[in-house]
Design a protein around this motif. Structure first.
Motif, short mmCIF file in Angstrom:
data_model
loop_
_atom_site.label_atom_id
_atom_site.label_comp_id
_atom_site.label_asym_id
_atom_site.label_seq_id
_atom_site.Cartn_x
_atom_site.Cartn_y
_atom_site.Cartn_z
N TRP A 40 0.82 -1.21 0.00
CA TRP A 40 0.00 0.00 0.00
C TRP A 40 0.85 1.26 0.00
O TRP A 40 0.40 2.33 -0.37
CB TRP A 40 -0.92 0.02 1.22
N LEU A 41 2.13 1.13 0.41
CA LEU A 41 3.01 2.29 0.50
C LEU A 41 3.31 2.81 -0.90
O LEU A 41 3.79 2.09 -1.76
CB LEU A 41 4.30 1.90 1.20
N GLY A 42 3.00 4.04 -1.14
CA GLY A 42 3.19 4.64 -2.45
C GLY A 42 1.92 4.66 -3.28
O GLY A 42 1.91 5.16 -4.40
N LYS A 51 0.50 9.45 -16.40
CA LYS A 51 1.17 8.68 -17.45
C LYS A 51 0.63 9.13 -18.79
O LYS A 51 -0.56 9.14 -19.02
CB LYS A 51 0.93 7.18 -17.27
N ARG A 52 1.56 9.50 -19.66
CA ARG A 52 1.22 9.86 -21.04
C ARG A 52 1.96 8.90 -21.96
O ARG A 52 2.47 7.89 -21.53
CB ARG A 52 1.61 11.31 -21.31
N ASP A 53 2.09 9.27 -23.21
CA ASP A 53 2.70 8.39 -24.21
C ASP A 53 4.07 7.86 -23.76
O ASP A 53 4.24 6.68 -23.54
CB ASP A 53 2.84 9.11 -25.54
N TYR A 58 5.45 10.77 -11.11
CA TYR A 58 4.92 10.25 -9.86
C TYR A 58 5.42 11.13 -8.72
O TYR A 58 6.61 11.36 -8.58
CB TYR A 58 5.37 8.81 -9.65
N PHE A 59 4.50 11.64 -7.90
CA PHE A 59 4.86 12.48 -6.76
C PHE A 59 4.05 11.99 -5.55
O PHE A 59 2.86 12.23 -5.46
CB PHE A 59 4.57 13.95 -7.06
#
Length: 84
Positions: A40-42, A51-53, A58-59
């Motif tokens: 579950w962490l993250g 997410k793109r091409d 990720y933050f």
């Protein structure tokens, strides 16, 4: 320079703590049934993931806040224990 000695001991302690935490996480991953204990962490609410091409971002804001609170309480309790 006794203050450098204290700083050196502190850095060695922090490094040893990081090594122990890493070993603990490796051990938890290899014990059957506990492998998903930290899955579950993250992935908490508040963690931003785009997410793109060909780009992903990720933050982990929610995870950072949770870890900050847990570490603050842990360091407070350790400090309180050593003051007594």
């Amino acid at each position: 320079m006794p203050e450098w000695t204290a700083l050196g001991k502190l850095l060695i302690g922090i490094g040893a703590g990081i090594v122990l935490l890493g070993l603990l996480l490796i051990a938890v991953d290899r014990i059957p049934g506990l492998g998903g204990a930290f899955s579950w962490l993250g992935k908490l609410p508040g963690d931003l993931s785009f997410k793109r091409d060909n780009v992903s971002f990720y933050f982990p804001i929610g995870t950072s806040i949770l870890l900050s609170v847990v570490l603050t309480l842990l360091f407070y309790l350790v400090g309180w224990f050593f003051r007594r």
